[in-house]
Design an enzyme around this catalytic site. Structure first.
Site, PDB file in Angstrom:
ATOM      1  N   CYS A 264       0.807  -1.222  -0.019  1.00  0.00           N
ATOM      2  CA  CYS A 264      -0.297  -0.084  -0.477  1.00  0.00           C
ATOM      3  C   CYS A 264       0.660   1.028  -0.121  1.00  0.00           C
ATOM      4  CB  CYS A 264      -0.905  -0.255   1.493  1.00  0.00           C
ATOM      5  SG  CYS A 264      -2.209  -0.956   1.178  1.00  0.00           S
TER       6      CYS A 264
HETATM    7  P1  NAD Z   1      -4.253  -9.047  -3.953  1.00  0.00           P
HETATM    8  O1  NAD Z   1      -3.378  -9.103  -4.606  1.00  0.00           O
HETATM    9  O2  NAD Z   1      -3.885  -9.392  -2.570  1.00  0.00           O
HETATM   10  O3  NAD Z   1      -5.898  -9.063  -4.213  1.00  0.00           O
HETATM   11  C1  NAD Z   1      -6.843  -9.133  -5.148  1.00  0.00           C
HETATM   12  C2  NAD Z   1      -6.836 -10.697  -5.866  1.00  0.00           C
HETATM   13  O4  NAD Z   1      -7.683  -9.549  -7.493  1.00  0.00           O
HETATM   14  C3  NAD Z   1      -6.005 -11.309  -6.152  1.00  0.00           C
HETATM   15  O5  NAD Z   1      -6.281 -12.292  -5.798  1.00  0.00           O
HETATM   16  C4  NAD Z   1      -5.864 -11.827  -8.003  1.00  0.00           C
HETATM   17  O6  NAD Z   1      -6.287 -12.747  -8.739  1.00  0.00           O
HETATM   18  C5  NAD Z   1      -7.656 -10.988  -8.005  1.00  0.00           C
HETATM   19  N1  NAD Z   1      -8.272 -10.604  -9.357  1.00  0.00           N
HETATM   20  C6  NAD Z   1      -7.498  -9.680  -9.889  1.00  0.00           C
HETATM   21  N2  NAD Z   1      -8.253  -9.646 -11.106  1.00  0.00           N
HETATM   22  C7  NAD Z   1      -9.732 -10.020 -10.820  1.00  0.00           C
HETATM   23  C8  NAD Z   1     -10.412 -10.005 -11.304  1.00  0.00           C
HETATM   24  N3  NAD Z   1     -10.663  -8.880 -12.808  1.00  0.00           N
HETATM   25  N4  NAD Z   1     -11.341 -10.627 -11.373  1.00  0.00           N
HETATM   26  C9  NAD Z   1     -11.551 -11.164 -10.398  1.00  0.00           C
HETATM   27  N5  NAD Z   1     -10.280 -10.723  -9.538  1.00  0.00           N
HETATM   28  C10 NAD Z   1      -9.278 -10.354  -9.382  1.00  0.00           C
HETATM   29  O7  NAD Z   1      -4.863  -7.486  -3.396  1.00  0.00           O
HETATM   30  P2  NAD Z   1      -4.688  -6.723  -2.123  1.00  0.00           P
HETATM   31  O8  NAD Z   1      -3.860  -6.119  -1.464  1.00  0.00           O
HETATM   32  O9  NAD Z   1      -6.159  -7.694  -1.461  1.00  0.00           O
HETATM   33  O10 NAD Z   1      -5.722  -4.623  -3.048  1.00  0.00           O
HETATM   34  C11 NAD Z   1      -7.694  -4.680  -2.945  1.00  0.00           C
HETATM   35  C12 NAD Z   1      -6.843  -3.685  -2.735  1.00  0.00           C
HETATM   36  O11 NAD Z   1      -7.186  -3.259  -1.733  1.00  0.00           O
HETATM   37  C13 NAD Z   1      -5.899  -2.309  -3.489  1.00  0.00           C
HETATM   38  O12 NAD Z   1      -6.321  -1.610  -4.462  1.00  0.00           O
HETATM   39  C14 NAD Z   1      -5.146  -2.009  -2.127  1.00  0.00           C
HETATM   40  O13 NAD Z   1      -4.392  -0.894  -2.597  1.00  0.00           O
HETATM   41  C15 NAD Z   1      -6.309  -1.991  -1.453  1.00  0.00           C
HETATM   42  N6  NAD Z   1      -5.867  -2.034   0.215  1.00  0.00           N
HETATM   43  C16 NAD Z   1      -5.325  -3.145   0.573  1.00  0.00           C
HETATM   44  C17 NAD Z   1      -4.676  -3.618   1.691  1.00  0.00           C
HETATM   45  C18 NAD Z   1      -3.397  -4.234   1.781  1.00  0.00           C
HETATM   46  O14 NAD Z   1      -3.077  -4.142   3.689  1.00  0.00           O
HETATM   47  N7  NAD Z   1      -3.153  -5.340   1.532  1.00  0.00           N
HETATM   48  C19 NAD Z   1      -4.880  -2.309   2.924  1.00  0.00           C
HETATM   49  C20 NAD Z   1      -6.175  -1.333   2.805  1.00  0.00           C
HETATM   50  C21 NAD Z   1      -6.541  -1.233   1.437  1.00  0.00           C
END
Ligand code: NAD
Length: 427
Positions: A264
């Site tokens: 992030c």
């Molecule tokens: P991640 O990469 O762990 O998970 C994303 C998932 O989305 C993956 O499993 C991927 O296979 C899937 N994906 C991609 N394209 C897709 C589609 N078209 N349809 C369905 N699934 C699809 O990401 P994350 O860490 O969970 O982050 C997700 C969002 O949340 C980001 O915008 C991030 O900035 C935000 N965020 C993350 C955190 C954190 O601590 N990880 C905290 C707050 C906000």
């Protein structure tokens, strides 16, 4: 309520299982077949404390699919939780948000009941209404805020304590435009006792960036002061203890060391820098935040070379690969620039991390495949005289560092007390 989650990574899994715990039914969707299968077998596709136990306890309340129609038609609210990585130039890559919106939109076209789509992914201000909305409308043939609901609800969880954060947040931000959508979200979050900040959609988007940019700034500030302290022979942690007691400043998240990583802070600060430039604003401070952060791993290597000037052929033990403890996440981990530099200088690296070795190897094959991995932290201390501490896993507090040269980027007290030679990065 019936909830569907698009993207079953860190945020998707925690949001989904959090809603299950609050009494809802959840359908997870992911394009990654392996994740879908794991969830359907009751296994967590990511490591997060308490997640798999929750998945076992509530086995009947969730399932996973890769079929958008199935997920949308069998739920009332859909959360978009796909990744929003950085492009090469630091700007936000909305590819996954766009493809998810397209598929949701197609399915929405076949849905009779009112359905709410919520963007939970971190997206730069203007994205929900400027990118997601037109795609949903075009694909569904329906109008947002009238035929279906659309909202933005940023997530603030911290990996490692994510479930706790989701269920006991400091605040819940709801970016909404129409009353119906607002009511649905307020109902869904009603069991959670936290202040609810209701705003328009782009304000909600900005709250997430301002929060992350502030926290990243606090760390880079601590590191800049910490670097000055190091030169002056002052323990910067003691300084921040004294400074943090000022209630306007707060002691939380006020530690110097190797810098921030993770999925992030680096990408979000870079994305808001790009967005600022796009609208003609020069974000001087935010650029410096990134610069300070990128210098910390180099500072660690400089400290190491003070004690071990020639790295060629030297075996260097590395404790910690995850970007922080209690997660297997290695995205933007500070361990990567450190190890890359060690290899460039000809060192032999042996590394240990309780959870992140597999991910490190997979994510960073250029260095991950050129280093050895130990079975235990003890093996690192048996095999290497020189040890770098890059993640503060609690178990590193129980090791015997005597007769070792330790360069510590995170402050493990046992190492500080017992190592033959000890250098803290900013203390
Ligand atoms: P991640 O990469 O762990 O998970 C994303 C998932 O989305 C993956 O499993 C991927 O296979 C899937 N994906 C991609 N394209 C897709 C589609 N078209 N349809 C369905 N699934 C699809 O990401 P994350 O860490 O969970 O982050 C997700 C969002 O949340 C980001 O915008 C991030 O900035 C935000 N965020 C993350 C955190 C954190 O601590 N990880 C905290 C707050 C906000």
């Amino acid at each position: 309520m019936r909830v569907s989650i698009i993207g079953s990574g860190y945020v998707g899994m925690i949001t989904g299982m959090g809603f299950v715990k609050l009494g809802n039914e959840v359908i997870f969707l992911d394009v990654d077949e392996e994740k879908v299968q794991m969830i359907n077998e009751g296994r967590a596709p990511i490591y997060e404390e308490g997640l798999e136990e929750l998945m076992t306890e509530y086995r009947e309340k969730y399932r996973a699919t890769n079929d958008y129609r199935e997920a949308i038609l069998n739920s009332d609210v859909t959360f978009i939780c796909v990744g929003t990585p950085s492009r090469e130039d630091g700007s936000i890559d909305l590819r996954f948000v766009e493809s998810a919106s397209k598929e949701i939109g197609k399915a929405l076209g076949d849905k009779e009941d009112f359905h709410v789509v919520v963007v939970k992914s971190t997206v730069v201000p203007g994205t929900t209404e400027g990118v997601v909305k037109p795609i949903l409308e075009e694909q569904s043939g329906k109008m947002a805020f009238k035929d279906f609901g659309l909202a933005m609800n940023p997530e603030f969880l911290r990996e490692g304590v994510a479930l706790k954060d989701f269920l006991n947040p400091d605040r819940i931000v709801l970016g909404v435009k129409d009353e119906r959508t607002k009511d649905v979200l307020e109902k869904l979050y009603s069991p959670i006792d936290a202040p609810k900040v209701v705003t328009d959609i782009k304000t909600a988007e900005m709250i997430k960036y301002a929060s992350n940019a502030f926290l990243a700034t606090k760390i880079s500030f601590a590191n800049e002061i910490g670097n000055i302290c190091k030169k002056l022979g002052i323990d910067s942690w003691k300084v921040f203890e004294g400074v943090g007691l000022d209630h306007r400043i707060s002691p939380h998240f006020f530690r110097s060391g190797l810098g921030f990583g993770g999925s992030c802070f680096p990408k979000d600060v870079k994305a808001i820098i790009k967005k600022a430039e796009e609208v003609g604003e020069e974000p001087v401070l935010l650029k410096a935040v990134i610069e300070v952060n990128e210098r910390q791993p180099i500072k660690l290597i400089e400290l190491l070379k003070r004690h071990v000037p020639e790295l060629k052929g030297r075996k260097i033990g590395v404790l910690g690969l995850a970007f922080k403890p209690n997660t297997d996440d290695v995205r933007e981990t500070r361990a990567y620039p450190v190890i890359r530099r060690l290899l460039e200088e000809g060192a032999e690296v042996i590394a240990y991390d309780p959870k992140a070795m597999r991910n490190f190897r997979k994510f960073y094959p250029d260095v991950g495949e050129r280093i050895d991995y130990a079975e235990s932290p003890r093996e690192i201390l048996e095999k290497a005289k020189v040890v770098l501490i890059l993640t503060e896993w609690p178990e590193f507090e129980w090791l015997d560092y005597s007769k070792k040269i330790v360069i510590d980027g995170r402050r493990i007290q046992r190492a500080e007390r017992t190592a033959e030679v000890y250098e803290g990065l900013c203390w």
